[in-house]
Design an enzyme around this catalytic site. Structure first.
Site, short mmCIF file in Angstrom:
data_model
loop_
_atom_site.label_atom_id
_atom_site.label_comp_id
_atom_site.label_asym_id
_atom_site.label_seq_id
_atom_site.Cartn_x
_atom_site.Cartn_y
_atom_site.Cartn_z
N SER A 135 1.01 -1.13 0.13
CA SER A 135 0.14 -0.12 0.05
C SER A 135 0.86 1.22 -0.14
O SER A 135 1.55 1.39 0.83
CB SER A 135 -0.81 0.11 1.17
OG SER A 135 -1.62 1.13 1.47
N LYS A 161 -1.16 -0.95 -4.31
CA LYS A 161 -2.48 -0.31 -3.95
C LYS A 161 -1.81 1.29 -3.80
O LYS A 161 -1.06 1.52 -3.24
CB LYS A 161 -2.93 -0.73 -2.44
CG LYS A 161 -3.95 0.53 -1.97
CD LYS A 161 -4.76 -0.69 -0.84
CE LYS A 161 -4.42 0.16 0.49
NZ LYS A 161 -5.47 -0.74 1.28
N LYS A 163 -3.04 4.96 -2.69
CA LYS A 163 -3.96 6.01 -1.78
C LYS A 163 -4.18 7.09 -2.54
O LYS A 163 -3.42 7.68 -3.39
CB LYS A 163 -3.27 6.64 -0.35
CG LYS A 163 -2.89 5.27 0.59
CD LYS A 163 -4.17 4.81 1.15
CE LYS A 163 -3.94 3.69 2.24
NZ LYS A 163 -5.25 3.27 2.86
N ASP A 188 -7.02 3.15 -3.13
CA ASP A 188 -7.70 3.26 -1.78
C ASP A 188 -8.08 4.78 -1.27
O ASP A 188 -7.02 5.49 -1.10
CB ASP A 188 -7.14 2.50 -0.73
CG ASP A 188 -7.65 2.50 0.45
OD1 ASP A 188 -8.95 2.91 0.74
OD2 ASP A 188 -7.07 1.90 1.64
N GLU A 213 -11.14 0.80 -3.29
CA GLU A 213 -11.44 0.68 -1.96
C GLU A 213 -12.10 1.83 -1.19
O GLU A 213 -11.38 2.95 -1.54
CB GLU A 213 -10.28 0.14 -1.31
CG GLU A 213 -10.28 -0.35 0.14
CD GLU A 213 -8.74 -0.62 0.77
OE1 GLU A 213 -7.88 -1.12 -0.15
OE2 GLU A 213 -8.79 -1.00 2.00
N ASP A 238 -13.85 -1.85 3.00
CA ASP A 238 -12.87 -1.78 4.38
C ASP A 238 -13.47 -1.06 5.30
O ASP A 238 -14.13 -1.85 6.23
CB ASP A 238 -11.62 -1.07 3.77
CG ASP A 238 -10.67 -0.99 4.98
OD1 ASP A 238 -10.60 -1.45 6.07
OD2 ASP A 238 -9.50 -0.23 4.76
N LYS A 262 -9.82 -7.14 7.43
CA LYS A 262 -8.78 -6.96 8.59
C LYS A 262 -9.32 -7.68 9.64
O LYS A 262 -10.34 -7.11 10.26
CB LYS A 262 -8.73 -5.55 8.72
CG LYS A 262 -8.05 -4.57 7.56
CD LYS A 262 -7.86 -3.25 7.81
CE LYS A 262 -7.44 -2.45 6.53
NZ LYS A 262 -7.35 -0.97 6.81
N GLY A 290 -4.29 -4.46 6.00
CA GLY A 290 -3.08 -4.16 7.12
C GLY A 290 -3.59 -2.94 7.81
O GLY A 290 -4.24 -2.17 7.28
O1 OSB Z 1 -7.22 1.69 4.60
O2 OSB Z 1 -6.01 -0.09 4.32
C1 OSB Z 1 -6.23 1.26 4.91
C2 OSB Z 1 -3.01 1.60 7.03
C3 OSB Z 1 -3.58 2.36 7.99
C4 OSB Z 1 -5.02 2.56 8.00
C5 OSB Z 1 -5.74 2.10 6.88
C6 OSB Z 1 -5.10 1.61 5.88
C7 OSB Z 1 -3.78 1.46 6.18
C8 OSB Z 1 -3.08 0.78 4.76
C9 OSB Z 1 -1.87 0.07 5.05
O3 OSB Z 1 -3.61 0.87 3.62
C10 OSB Z 1 -1.89 -1.28 5.03
C11 OSB Z 1 -0.57 -1.78 5.77
O4 OSB Z 1 0.64 -2.07 4.82
O5 OSB Z 1 -0.65 -2.43 6.69
MG MG Z 2 -8.31 0.63 3.19
#
Ligand code: OSB
Ligand code: MG
Length: 368
Positions: A135, A161, A163, A188, A213, A238, A262, A290
């Site tokens: 991510s 992924k 953001k 995402d 996402e 999510d 998760k 994650g």
């Molecule tokens: O939206 O998936 C998410 C991290 C913190 C809070 C929300 C998210 C995330 C990530 C990182 O996308 C995922 C990871 O590598 O732990």
């Molecule tokens: Mg997410």
């Protein structure tokens, strides 16, 4: 198996680089770890709550409070049949799935340890390498993003992924797609859009994304359903999913066609596996998300991702993607886009208690 002793420990770990998402950014993590002890056995778990309530209402401090005031006192000395029923005596506590999951998952680790087996076997997953992705946080410029993506591809990640947020979305992703035409790519938004952005989001349909996402509000399913009807790109949920009931409602409404599970967000492994089973029955792909976990949380995520319905690469990246030095041995590595669950009994990796002590900011111990 009786819970004889519970230890809560807050450690501070600095991310190797700042991680920015639409709702805010983070560099210093305050991670709440849970240690359960029964007879001669013990296991560590991790609560995934973040430092601020930007992703969920739960934070490191709310979880600490709910655990110390209600959850731990309710479970101490409890004779549990197996990990699945650990939370039964505190089922009256509403919400706070992250606080609950920290304990619940530790109970799975404890159960595996007691039986001399691993989390993968206890869950019924299939041992072997799991395809994983990464991510990528919001970067200051498109060039910086392209460099980051290129680096992760060189490290072998099976999917990227990215953001996004308003103002940093379609054009930016178009650049990434132009530069990497064949890469498995997704976005995402962490709830940064509303239905008024429908036209804008529909422009993503040209970019061959695996999914988008959580584009809309964290507590909304109806608008996600409306949006999904006008998008070709599958929506992945999510923030909106906290339980198998949420997942059932989402599927019924066609509010999303993929679910990010998760375990730390849905109250633990038992609920996570119920969501997995529901999705498998309905032909809905899932993947493991994650929460910038330490190696302790990662051990649980990678084990969960060995279940057969996890057909898409998860956000389960190498220890080195997050930390200079992790708290487990061996650290988690990615090789050719795959990660292998630890081979040891219990959570599969050794928790470095010496290192935890150095990183500790507070501890509370409860004894039966
Ligand atoms: O939206 O998936 C998410 C991290 C913190 C809070 C929300 C998210 C995330 C990530 C990182 O996308 C995922 C990871 O590598 O732990
Ligand atoms: Mg997410």
């Amino acid at each position: 198996m009786k819970i004889d002793r519970v230890e809560l420990r807050e450690i501070h770990l600095k991310l190797r680089e700042r991680f920015e998402i639409s709702s805010g950014s983070r560099e210093d993590r305050r991670i709440l770890l849970v240690r359960l002890e029964s007879g001669d056995n013990h296991a560590w778990g991790e609560c995934v709550a973040a430092e601020d309530p930007g992703y969920s209402y739960e934070t490191t401090d709310t979880a600490w409070s709910v655990l110390t005031e209600f959850l731990v006192p309710g479970l101490l000395g409890h004779e549990m049949e197996d990990a699945r029923d650990l939370l039964t005596p505190v089922s009256w506590v509403r919400g706070h799935p992250m606080a609950k999951a920290g304990l619940e998952m530790a109970a799975w680790g404890l159960e595996a340890t007691r039986r001399g087996t691993g989390l993968v076997e206890l869950l019924g997953g299939e041992r072997g390498p799991v395809a994983v992705g990464v991510s990528v946080g919001i970067q200051p410029t498109d060039d910086a993003l392209l460099r980051k993506v290129e680096g992760y591809l060189e490290e072998g990640y099976a999917r990227i992924k990215i953001k996004i947020k308003p103002g940093r979305d379609v054009e930016m992703l178009r650049e990434v797609r132009r530069r990497f035409p064949d890469v498995r790519l997704m976005a995402d938004a962490n709830s940064a859009y509303t239905l008024a952005d429908q036209g804008r989001l529909a422009e993503l349909d040209d970019l061959d994304l695996m999914m988008i996402e959580q584009p809309l509000s964290y507590d909304d399913l109806l608008d996600h359903s409306r949006l999904q009807q006008s998008l070709e790109t599958p929506i992945c949920l999510d923030e909106s999913i906290h339980s198998v009931r949420d997942a059932e409602l989402a599927l019924e409404l066609d509010a999303g066609r993929i679910i990010n599970i998760k375990p730390g967000r849905v109250g633990g492994f038992a609920e996570a596996s119920r969501i997995h089973d529901l999705c498998m029955r309905n032909g809905v792909p899932v993947w493991c998300g994650g929460m910038l976990e330490s190696g302790v949380g990662r051990a649980y995520n990678i084990a969960l991702a060995t279940l057969p319905g996890f057909t898409l690469p998860g956000d389960i990246s190498a220890s080195s993607r997050y930390w200079e030095e992790d708290v487990v041995d061996p650290e988690f590595q990615v090789d050719g886009g795959f990660m292998t669950p630890g081979e040891g009994v219990g959570i599969g990796v050794r928790v470095r208690e010496d290192r935890l002590r150095e990183l500790t900011h507070r501890v509370e111990v409860f004894e039966a």
